[in-house]
Design an enzyme around this catalytic site. Structure first.
Site, PDB file in Angstrom:
ATOM      1  CE  LYS A 131      -4.004   1.905   2.368  1.00  0.00           C
ATOM      2  NZ  LYS A 131      -3.539   3.277   2.383  1.00  0.00           N
ATOM      3  CG  ASP A 133       1.838   6.976   3.294  1.00  0.00           C
ATOM      4  OD1 ASP A 133       0.710   7.435   3.028  1.00  0.00           O
ATOM      5  OD2 ASP A 133       2.428   7.187   4.360  1.00  0.00           O
ATOM      6  CE1 TYR A 241      -4.547   2.202  -6.384  1.00  0.00           C
ATOM      7  CE2 TYR A 241      -2.250   2.754  -6.011  1.00  0.00           C
ATOM      8  CZ  TYR A 241      -3.585   3.047  -5.864  1.00  0.00           C
ATOM      9  OH  TYR A 241      -3.972   4.185  -5.210  1.00  0.00           O
ATOM     10  CB  CYS A 447     -21.674  22.518  26.279  1.00  0.00           C
ATOM     11  SG  CYS A 447     -22.479  24.114  26.325  1.00  0.00           S
ATOM     12  CB  CYS A 453     -22.730  26.864  23.510  1.00  0.00           C
ATOM     13  SG  CYS A 453     -20.988  26.437  23.537  1.00  0.00           S
TER      14      CYS A 453
HETATM   15  S1  IVH Z   1      -6.741  -0.145  -4.503  1.00  0.00           S
HETATM   16  C1  IVH Z   1     -11.350   0.428  -5.031  1.00  0.00           C
HETATM   17  N1  IVH Z   1      -4.169  -0.547  -4.221  1.00  0.00           N
HETATM   18  O1  IVH Z   1      -4.990   3.522  -0.457  1.00  0.00           O
HETATM   19  C2  IVH Z   1     -10.023   0.347  -4.364  1.00  0.00           C
HETATM   20  N2  IVH Z   1      -5.105   1.403  -3.226  1.00  0.00           N
HETATM   21  O2  IVH Z   1      -6.832   3.497   1.790  1.00  0.00           O
HETATM   22  C3  IVH Z   1      -8.978   1.162  -5.005  1.00  0.00           C
HETATM   23  N3  IVH Z   1      -3.477   2.847  -2.137  1.00  0.00           N
HETATM   24  O3  IVH Z   1      -7.494   5.432  -1.988  1.00  0.00           O
HETATM   25  C4  IVH Z   1      -7.726   1.251  -4.224  1.00  0.00           C
HETATM   26  N4  IVH Z   1      -1.705   1.630  -2.582  1.00  0.00           N
HETATM   27  O4  IVH Z   1      -5.039   5.895  -2.628  1.00  0.00           O
HETATM   28  C5  IVH Z   1      -5.207   0.253  -3.929  1.00  0.00           C
HETATM   29  N5  IVH Z   1      -1.903  -1.016  -4.106  1.00  0.00           N
HETATM   30  C6  IVH Z   1      -2.929  -0.214  -3.821  1.00  0.00           C
HETATM   31  C7  IVH Z   1      -2.765   0.980  -3.100  1.00  0.00           C
HETATM   32  C8  IVH Z   1      -3.894   1.770  -2.812  1.00  0.00           C
HETATM   33  C9  IVH Z   1      -2.144   2.737  -2.018  1.00  0.00           C
HETATM   34  C10 IVH Z   1      -4.271   3.950  -1.584  1.00  0.00           C
HETATM   35  C11 IVH Z   1      -5.319   4.532  -2.516  1.00  0.00           C
HETATM   36  C12 IVH Z   1      -6.629   4.353  -1.805  1.00  0.00           C
HETATM   37  C13 IVH Z   1      -6.180   4.240  -0.388  1.00  0.00           C
HETATM   38  C14 IVH Z   1      -7.216   3.523   0.460  1.00  0.00           C
END
Ligand code: IVH
Length: 700
Positions: A131, A133, A241, A447, A453
Site C-alpha cells: 500500500k 503512501d 494499481y 455542554c 454556546c
Molecule cells: S486499490 C477500489 N491498491 O490507499 C479500491 N489502493 O486506503 C482502489 N493505495 O485510496 C484502491 N496503494 O489511494 C489500492 N496497491 C494499492 C494501493 C492503494 C495505495 C491507496 C489509494 C486508496 C487508499 C485507500
C-alpha cells in the site's frame, strides 16, 4: 495594465510591447501572490490569477530573451491548489476498509467465500500489493493517448491536474503494445522517493522555505501546484494499481490487467504476489513488512484484492469500499513524550473533547504537538494526568492518540485530572447524560448551552460550509469566526443573506475590499443550488455524516419528502418505521434524525434555507430499476447465489429486503424448501416468483 495591450494576441506583440507587458505582469502577479499568501485575502479569482500566469508564460515562450530576473515563472512555490478545475469521476474513486489484526484477514477471506457461496476446496486467488503512501490519481487515456489526470478529491469529484501529471517522467504520453482499450482511466499512487524527499527538504531549508512533514505531503504539495514548472522540478514517481472507466478490459484477472499495464509502458509495483490462503497472505504481509525499511518509498500496509474480476463484480461494494479488497495496515508508530496540559474543545454537538498538549516529539517523521484524548471516560480509564509521560501513536492520517501512561515516570506530586463541569466557551453546565439503553453515563460530557454556546454555533457553521457539505470557497474556519464575531452570521440562513444585509459593510472591513467581497458573494451564490445529499450532511444532525446523508437522500429523493420527517415520532408510526427500515440506519441514528426535525428552531432554519436555495432532487436508489422502492423477501435455499449476495444485489437496485412477509411485501422470491413465508405470501396475495424469474426481472 492597459486592457488594450492585454487583449492583443501574443503573436502580434512587438518586442517593446512584450517587455512592457512582462514588467507589468511581474508586478501584478507578485501583488496577488502577496494578497493570497501574506494576507490570505485574494482580490481576484483563481481562474483570473491563472490567466495572468498563463499570459506571462506565453509571452516568455515567444520572447525568451525578455525573461526577467523577477519573473513569476522563476519563483518557486508561488501558489498552491484550489485554482484547479473540477473533474467528475464517472466511476467513483473509492477507499478501502482496514484490517489490523491477523484475524481480520482471515475474516476477510471467509466473508468472500461465504458471499460467493464457494465450496471448501475452491481456490480463491488473492493479489497482495504494497500500500503506497502517496496521493491517488486517475489518468485517462483515449486511443492510448494521455488526455486527462485528476486527483481523488472527495471520490466523486477531483481536481484537474492534467498538466502536472504530464510532467511525471514515467507517465507515458502514448501507450504502446497490444489490446489497448479505446478508453481507459488508469489509477494509482503518485509518490516521492524518500531520498528525493530529503534532498528536496534540504534545498527548501537552504532557501528559507518550510520543510515538508513527510514524503506524502511533499508529493501532494508538489502535484497540486498551479505553476506546472514547480511540479516538473520535483522528481515525482507513480505506481498504477487500479482503473476507473474502461471500454474493454485486457484480462479477466486483476493480475492480468496489471501485466497488460506493464506491457503498455505503465509503471507497476514490482512487489506484487499471488496468494491462495490466509496463511499465504499473512506470510506475504510479514515479508513486505520486513522489506519495508529497505524500500526506497514509504508504504503503510499491504492491499489484498480478489484476483478474478467476475468475482470482484459480484462482490461489489459496501458504502465507499469494495468487498473484494482490504488494506492490511502496519502497526502505528509510537513515541514517548510529556503531557504539558489538557485543553478542552467544544464540538458542534456540544461534546467536550479533551486535547493533550504535548512536548513536541517526532513520530514516524512527523512532529506531533497535540493528540486527542477522546472524552472524559477515556481520561479516567487510563488515569491520564498533566505532567505524565505518555506513549502516543500515529497511524497514517489518523489524529495522534495517547495510548498509555508510563507510570514509572509519573511525578510524585501528580493529581488525577479534574474534568471541568462547565463549558469553557459559554459557562453553561456540562453534563454526562445517562444513556437510557445502558443506564450508564455517556462517555463524553456535553455542554447544555445549546444555541447560546458560541463554540457549538461556530462549529455547526464550520461544518455547514465544509468540503463535503456546502463547500463555499473563501468561507473557511477563519472567515466563519470573523463573521460570527461581527455578528453577521449566526446561523446557516444568515450566510445566504450576507450580501443583502451587509454587502457594503463587508467590502469596508480591513483586509477585504470590493473584489474580495464580490468573490465571496459569488461563491455563496454558486451554492444556492445544491444536491440533497450535501444539504442533509450540512445540517449537522448528530450521527449523520456523509454516508448516512447519502442514504437518506437516495431513499427520500426530494427535500419535500425529507421534511415529512418533521411529523415523525420516535418509536411509532409509519414515518418512524420507514426510517428504521433503511438499511444502514439503526435506532440511535433514526432517533437523532427525528429529534432534529422535531426541534422548532431546526425547522425554522431548514425552512429558511429552503426559501433561499434550490435543493436538487436525488435519483432514488437506482430509480430506473424495476424493483426500486419495492419490498422483497427471499425464502428457501437459493441456488444461484448466496442469501447475502441476493440481498446486496437487490438493495443496490433500490429494493428493500425484509425478513418477514406482511401486507406491505411486494415480491416473495421462493426457492426450493420455502415454507411458511411462501404460504403467508399466497394467503396475502403477494406476488411470488422463482429465483430464475427474479433474476430475469433484474437483468440476470
Ligand atoms: S486499490 C477500489 N491498491 O490507499 C479500491 N489502493 O486506503 C482502489 N493505495 O485510496 C484502491 N496503494 O489511494 C489500492 N496497491 C494499492 C494501493 C492503494 C495505495 C491507496 C489509494 C486508496 C487508499 C485507500
Amino acid at each position: 495594465m492597459s486592457d488594450a495591450l492585454r487583449e492583443r494576441l501574443v503573436e502580434d506583440l512587438t518586442v517593446e510591447e512584450a517587455a512592457e507587458e512582462l514588467a507589468l505582469l511581474a508586478g501584478e502577479i507578485a501583488h496577488h501572490d502577496e494578497r493570497y499568501h501574506g494576507k490570505d485575502a485574494p482580490e481576484i479569482t483563481d481562474a483570473e490569477y491563472d490567466a495572468l500566469r498563463q499570459r506571462n508564460e506565453a509571452i516568455e515562450k515567444r520572447f525568451p530573451e525578455l525573461v526577467r530576473d523577477d519573473s513569476p515563472s522563476k519563483r518557486v512555490g508561488a501558489k498552491v491548489s484550489s485554482g484547479f478545475r473540477t473533474v467528475r469521476h464517472s466511476v467513483p474513486m473509492l477507499s478501502l476498509g482496514n484490517a489490523f489484526a491477523d484475524e481480520d484477514v482471515v475474516d476477510f477471506l471467509e466473508r468472500i467465500r461465504r458471499f460467493l457461496g464457494l465450496k471448501e476446496d475452491e481456490d480463491v486467488a488473492i493479489v497482495a500489493e504494497p500500500k503506497i503512501d502517496g496521493l491517488a490519481v486517475s489518468i485517462r487515456y483515449e486511443n492510448g493517448r494521455y488526455v486527462r489526470a485528476a486527483t481523488r478529491g472527495d471520490g466523486n469529484e477531483g481536481e484537474d491536474i492534467t498538466a502536472n501529471v504530464a510532467t511525471i517522467e514515467s507517465v507515458p504520453e502514448q501507450l504502446t503494445g497490444k489490446n489497448i482499450p479505446d478508453v481507459i482511466e488508469v489509477r494509482g499512487e503518485v509518490y516521492l522517493r524518500r531520498d528525493d524527499f530529503f534532498t528536496l527538504n534540504e534545498t527548501r531549508e537552504a532557501a528559507g522555505d518550510a520543510r515538508f512533514a513527510n514524503p506524502r505531503n511533499a508529493a501532494a504539495g508538489s502535484l497540486r501546484q498551479l505553476d506546472v514548472e514547480v511540479t516538473r522540478a520535483r522528481p515525482l514517481k507513480i505506481f498504477l494499481y487500479a482503473w476507473g472507466e474502461v471500454s474493454a478490459l485486457p484480462a479477466e484477472t486483476h493480475s492480468g490487467v496489471l501485466k497488460a499495464y506493464e506491457s503498455w509502458g505503465l509503471p507497476v509495483n514490482p512487489e506484487i504476489a499471488l496468494c491462495h490462503s490466509a496463511d499465504d497472505m499473512l506470510a506475504r504481509y510479514r515479508a513486505i513488512g520486513e522489506a519495508r525499511a529497505g524500500l526506497p518509498y514509504d508504504i503503510d500496509g499491504v492491499v489484498y484484492k480478489v484476483d478474478r474480476l467476475d468475482w470482484q463484480q459480484r462482490l461489489g461494494f459496501v458504502s465507499r469500499a469494495p468487498r473484494w479488497a482490504i488494506a492490511h495496515k502496519f502497526p502505528a508508530e509510537k513515541a514517548q513524550t510529556v503531557l504539558k496540559a489538557i485543553r478542552i474543545q467544544v464540538g458542534r454537538t456540544g461534546a467536550l473533547t479533551p486535547v493533550a498538549m504535548l512536548e513536541p516529539v517526532t513520530v514516524g517523521g512527523v512532529v506531533v504537538q497535540n493528540a486527542t484524548l477522546h472524552n472524559q471516560e477515556e481520561i479516567e480509564r487510563k488515569d491520564i494526568r498533566v505532567g505524565d509521560t505518555v506513549v502516543i501513536q500515529r497511524a497514517g492520517d489518523v489524529i495522534p492518540q495517547v495510548v498509555e501512561v508510563v507510570l514509572d515516570k509519573r511525578p510524585a506530586d501528580s493529581k488525577p485530572y479534574d474534568f471541568p463541569e462547565t463549558c469553557p466557551e459559554c459557562g453553561s453546565s456540562a453534563v454526562r447524560e445517562i444513556n437510557p439503553k445502558t443506564g450508564k453515563p455517556d462517555a463524553a460530557r456535553r455542554c447544555t448551552g445549546g444555541l447560546v454556546c458560541p463554540a457549538q454555533a461556530v462549529e455547526r457553521l464550520r461544518h455547514f460550509v465544509s468540503r463535503l457539505a456546502f463547500d463555499i470557497e473563501g468561507l473557511g474556519d477563519k472567515q466563519i469566526r470573523f463573521f460570527w464575531e461581527k455578528e453577521l452570521i449566526h446561523n446557516p440562513v444568515d450566510i445566504f443573506d450576507l450580501e443583502k444585509n451587509a454587502g457594503d459593510a463587508v467590502a469596508e472591513f480591513e483586509g477585504w475590499g470590493k473584489v474580495s467581497a464580490r468573490n465571496l458573494f459569488d461563491a455563496i451564490d454558486e451554492r444556492r443550488t445544491i444536491g440533497l445529499d450535501r444539504f442533509i450532511n450540512a445540517l449537522g444532525i448528530r450521527h449523520v455524516g456523509e454516508t448516512t446523508a447519502r442514504l437518506l437522500a437516495r431513499r427520500y429523493g426530494s427535500l419535500a419528502e425529507v421534511l415529512k420527517l418533521e411529523g415523525a415520532q420516535v418509536g411509532e408510526g409509519e414515518l418512524w418505521e420507514e426510517l428504521n427500515n433503511i438499511d444502514g440506519i439503526g435506532e440511535t441514528v433514526a432517533e437523532a434524525i427525528v429529534e432534529f426535525f422535531q426541534e422548532p428552531h431546526n425547522q425554522q432554519i431548514v425552512a429558511g434555507l429552503a426559501e433561499r436555495l434550490t435543493v436538487q432532487d436525488m435519483e432514488k436508489a437506482s430509480g430506473d430499476s424495476p424493483v426500486s422502492g419495492k419490498t422483497v423477501v427471499f425464502t428457501g435455499s437459493l441456488e444461484k447465489m448466496t442469501r447475502q449476495e441476493a440481498k446486496a444485489r437487490a438493495e443496490s437496485l433500490g429494493a428493500k429486503v425484509a425478513g418477514s412477509v406482511s401486507p406491505r411485501t411486494d415480491i416473495v422470491i421462493a426457492a426450493p424448501g420455502a415454507g411458511t413465508k411462501l404460504k403467508k405470501a399466497q394467503e396475502l396475495g403477494v406476488t411470488v416468483m422463482t429465483e430464475e424469474e427474479w433474476l430475469a426481472l433484474i437483468g440476470g
